[in-house]
Design a protein around this motif. Structure first.
Motif, PDB file in Angstrom:
ATOM      1  N   UNK A   2      31.295  25.054   4.275  1.00 45.69           N
ATOM      2  CA  UNK A   2      30.118  25.295   3.433  1.00 45.69           C
ATOM      3  C   UNK A   2      30.519  25.496   1.980  1.00 45.69           C
ATOM      4  N   UNK A   3      31.539  26.311   1.736  1.00 49.07           N
ATOM      5  CA  UNK A   3      31.930  26.567   0.347  1.00 49.07           C
ATOM      6  C   UNK A   3      32.657  25.375  -0.271  1.00 49.07           C
ATOM      7  N   UNK A   4      33.082  24.426   0.542  1.00 52.90           N
ATOM      8  CA  UNK A   4      33.731  23.234   0.018  1.00 52.90           C
ATOM      9  C   UNK A   4      32.765  22.135  -0.385  1.00 52.90           C
ATOM     10  N   UNK A   5      31.491  22.316  -0.089  1.00 49.42           N
ATOM     11  CA  UNK A   5      30.502  21.307  -0.475  1.00 49.42           C
ATOM     12  C   UNK A   5      30.408  21.240  -1.995  1.00 49.42           C
TER      13      UNK A   5
ATOM     14  N   UNK B 202      31.560  27.557  -6.780  1.00 46.79           N
ATOM     15  CA  UNK B 202      32.638  28.385  -6.248  1.00 46.79           C
ATOM     16  C   UNK B 202      32.544  29.785  -6.861  1.00 46.79           C
ATOM     17  N   UNK B 203      31.600  30.563  -6.357  1.00 50.51           N
ATOM     18  CA  UNK B 203      31.341  31.906  -6.863  1.00 50.51           C
ATOM     19  C   UNK B 203      31.484  32.889  -5.697  1.00 50.51           C
ATOM     20  N   UNK B 204      32.119  34.026  -5.946  1.00 48.02           N
ATOM     21  CA  UNK B 204      32.387  35.008  -4.902  1.00 48.02           C
ATOM     22  C   UNK B 204      31.116  35.435  -4.182  1.00 48.02           C
ATOM     23  N   UNK B 205      30.059  35.706  -4.909  1.00 48.57           N
ATOM     24  CA  UNK B 205      28.825  36.175  -4.294  1.00 48.57           C
ATOM     25  C   UNK B 205      28.243  35.134  -3.341  1.00 48.57           C
TER      26      UNK B 205
ATOM     27  N   UNK C 201      27.553  35.579   0.681  1.00 51.48           N
ATOM     28  CA  UNK C 201      26.259  35.276   1.307  1.00 51.48           C
ATOM     29  C   UNK C 201      26.441  34.229   2.405  1.00 51.48           C
ATOM     30  N   UNK C 202      27.279  33.224   2.163  1.00 50.92           N
ATOM     31  CA  UNK C 202      27.537  32.196   3.176  1.00 50.92           C
ATOM     32  C   UNK C 202      28.181  32.809   4.415  1.00 50.92           C
ATOM     33  N   UNK C 203      29.176  33.676   4.223  1.00 47.36           N
ATOM     34  CA  UNK C 203      29.842  34.329   5.352  1.00 47.36           C
ATOM     35  C   UNK C 203      28.869  35.163   6.171  1.00 47.36           C
TER      36      UNK C 203
END
Length: 151
Positions: free
Chosen positions: A109-112, A117-120, A124-126
């Motif tokens: 998901x974060x690689x899309x 690429x933001x920590x928050x 939220x994704x996790x």
């Protein structure tokens, strides 16, 4: 090439990830664990995640191979009451499986490209993935026990 690593971001993401993984492990194995024990275990795991990144004179791969299992064992021991080696090994396998599933989906998901690429956003994704996995576990157990579907 020079990289800048922000340990506060790494610590936060690692803490949330470890907390979700430990909660999934507890849910999958039907273990009783207090939130305080899981929080303390997740804090230990987050410290371990940060230690892996610090330059302490050990090559990166060796450091990872030494510290990762050590902190996984530590987290499991803090979070859950262990009753024998067989249960402990089952917990470790479940912890690794939960880490693999949660981490793999989160990495995808974060690689899309369209997600910044933001920590928050990563947090939220996790948490969203964790909630969906917990709902899946609940629905699976409900269906397995013969209860009617909620849909």
């Amino acid at each position: 090439m020079k990289y800048e690593i922000y340990l506060d971001s790494i610590f936060t993401i690692q803490f949330v990830t470890d907390y979700c993984v430990l909660m999934l492990t507890a849910s999958l194995m039907k273990l009783k664990a207090t939130r305080l024990r899981i929080i303390i275990a997740a804090l230990a795991g987050a410290v371990g995640g940060c230690l892996i990144l610090l330059p302490i004179g050990i090559p990166g791969n060796l450091k990872y191979l030494l510290l990762f299992p050590l902190f996984a064992v530590l987290m499991t021991g803090i979070a859950f009451r262990v009753r024998g080696m067989q249960q402990y090994l089952s917990m470790m396998l479940c912890l690794l499986a939960s880490s693999f599933i949660l981490g793999g989906i989160a990495k995808w998901i974060t690689g899309l490209k369209w997600i910044p690429d933001i920590t928050e956003i990563r947090i939220v994704a996790l948490i969203s993935i964790y909630i969906l996995l917990q709902a899946g576990i609940y629905l699976y157990r409900r269906q397995k026990n013969g209860a009617e579907s909620i849909f």
